[in-house]
Scaffold this motif. Structure first.
Motif, PDB file in Angstrom:
ATOM      1  N   TRP A  65      65.270  52.371  48.229  1.00 43.34           N
ATOM      2  CA  TRP A  65      65.820  52.816  49.505  1.00 43.34           C
ATOM      3  C   TRP A  65      67.010  51.963  49.947  1.00 43.34           C
ATOM      4  O   TRP A  65      68.031  52.496  50.398  1.00 43.34           O
ATOM      5  CB  TRP A  65      64.733  52.776  50.571  1.00 43.34           C
ATOM      6  CG  TRP A  65      65.119  53.486  51.842  1.00 43.34           C
ATOM      7  CD1 TRP A  65      65.677  52.940  52.956  1.00 43.34           C
ATOM      8  CD2 TRP A  65      64.974  54.876  52.095  1.00 43.34           C
ATOM      9  NE1 TRP A  65      65.886  53.914  53.895  1.00 43.34           N
ATOM     10  CE2 TRP A  65      65.469  55.116  53.404  1.00 43.34           C
ATOM     11  CE3 TRP A  65      64.470  55.956  51.363  1.00 43.34           C
ATOM     12  CZ2 TRP A  65      65.479  56.379  53.992  1.00 43.34           C
ATOM     13  CZ3 TRP A  65      64.474  57.204  51.945  1.00 43.34           C
ATOM     14  CH2 TRP A  65      64.972  57.416  53.229  1.00 43.34           C
ATOM     15  N   LEU A  74      69.108  61.264  50.017  1.00 40.46           N
ATOM     16  CA  LEU A  74      68.075  62.132  50.579  1.00 40.46           C
ATOM     17  C   LEU A  74      68.642  63.002  51.691  1.00 40.46           C
ATOM     18  O   LEU A  74      68.358  64.209  51.762  1.00 40.46           O
ATOM     19  CB  LEU A  74      66.918  61.287  51.096  1.00 40.46           C
ATOM     20  CG  LEU A  74      65.750  62.050  51.742  1.00 40.46           C
ATOM     21  CD1 LEU A  74      65.094  62.978  50.735  1.00 40.46           C
ATOM     22  CD2 LEU A  74      64.723  61.066  52.308  1.00 40.46           C
ATOM     23  N   LEU A 229      70.278  63.698  45.471  1.00 44.28           N
ATOM     24  CA  LEU A 229      69.209  62.931  44.823  1.00 44.28           C
ATOM     25  C   LEU A 229      69.248  62.972  43.292  1.00 44.28           C
ATOM     26  O   LEU A 229      69.122  61.927  42.655  1.00 44.28           O
ATOM     27  CB  LEU A 229      67.852  63.428  45.327  1.00 44.28           C
ATOM     28  CG  LEU A 229      67.461  62.976  46.733  1.00 44.28           C
ATOM     29  CD1 LEU A 229      66.176  63.661  47.169  1.00 44.28           C
ATOM     30  CD2 LEU A 229      67.294  61.465  46.793  1.00 44.28           C
ATOM     31  N   VAL A 254      61.516  62.581  44.959  1.00 46.46           N
ATOM     32  CA  VAL A 254      62.130  63.882  44.682  1.00 46.46           C
ATOM     33  C   VAL A 254      61.081  64.939  44.368  1.00 46.46           C
ATOM     34  O   VAL A 254      61.195  66.103  44.774  1.00 46.46           O
ATOM     35  CB  VAL A 254      63.129  63.763  43.511  1.00 46.46           C
ATOM     36  CG1 VAL A 254      63.662  65.127  43.114  1.00 46.46           C
ATOM     37  CG2 VAL A 254      64.286  62.851  43.905  1.00 46.46           C
TER      38      VAL A 254
END
Length: 280
Positions: A65, A74, A229, A254
């Motif tokens: 992240w 995202l 993504l 995902v």
């Protein structure tokens, strides 16, 4: 127990065992992917592999992240997937209804063109779309990416919804018209509620198409801030090293939304894909 009954039970048992074995083989990669994403680096590369982590860690998700900008990817994927779904459903629903219910010049030509679009290979379409979008200034923009996905999703959704609309009784719409409903009121109050399973199925198809597509996104998007993504995940694969922990964590992020949507919408998906196959 008779010999016939024993044979039937053995046959059913064999079927259940076979289906269970196939199911385990299919879900094992997903289980291993989730397990790997929760392991630390030492356990991940241990000489003795373990199916489940001895000590669960979220470090891979943190690295995914913050170190690889997964939040940006995202957000871009959600924007593209939701926009593609909404545009596809809006265009395909009215186009399919018009082809199904109205007679106009060139109707067969329009439907044949929709079928023709499904015959071209993806690389050929990418080249054509890239040339057109370059002239329109849509390269390296999420709007251009959404429109490119709609070129795949709209024709397929239109054909599927047209098949379903053909099976709806015309008497329902005539009764609504007699009650004072106009064309749009008839569509929104009668046709769409009855065709909800098919519309949901096409919405799910459009969302997954835009969510997991890689080649078109890689070709049309250049800026790191606009990557989706599938393209962002490839950045974890280098020339000398593969960041297996963040890669597995990103793959889980995902995959799980799509799996959850399939589980939640499975009854609509099955009904939507089958209804309209036989005209009533």
């Amino acid at each position: 127990m008779t010999a016939k009954r024993r044979k039937e039970l053995l046959g059913k048992a064999g079927i259940y065992v076979s289906l269970s074995a196939i199911t385990l083989l299919l879900i094992f990669p997903f289980v291993w992917m989730i397990s790997t994403s929760l392991k630390d680096k030492n356990e991940m590369f241990s000489a003795t592999p373990t199916l489940f982590p001895k000590q669960i860690t979220l470090e891979n998700y943190r690295s995914m992240w913050f170190d690889y900008g997964f939040g940006t990817y995202l957000r871009n994927s959600l924007t593209v997937a939701v926009s593609t779904t909404l545009i596809t459903l809006l265009v395909a629903t009215f186009l399919a209804y018009g082809i199904s219910r109205f007679r106009f010049r060139g109707k067969k030509v329009v439907f044949n063109l929709l079928i023709l679009t499904q015959m071209f290979p993806l690389p050929l379409l990418i080249i054509t779309i890239y040339v057109v979008f370059a002239q329109l200034g849509l390269i390296d923009s999420l709007i251009g990416l959404v429109l490119s996905y709609c070129t795949f999703a709209v024709p397929f959704a239109t054909m599927m919804l047209k098949s379903y609309f053909d099976g709806l009784p015309l008497e329902l719409e005539e009764a609504a018209a007699m009650d004072g409903c106009g064309p749009f009121a008839t569509i929104f109050r009668v046709v769409l509620p009855l065709s909800a399973p098919s519309v949901a199925a096409m919405g799910l198809f459009s969302f997954i198409l835009a969510w997991q597509e890689f080649m078109m996104s890689l070709t049309l998007i250049r800026s790191p801030a606009l990557r989706t993504l599938p393209v962002g995940i490839t950045l974890m694969v280098g020339f000398r090293d593969i960041m297996w922990g963040p890669l597995m964590a990103g793959t889980v992020v995902v995959t799980l939304p799509v799996v959850a949507m399939f589980i939640y919408f499975q009854k609509y998906l099955i009904t939507g894909m089958t209804m309209g196959a036989v005209k009533g």
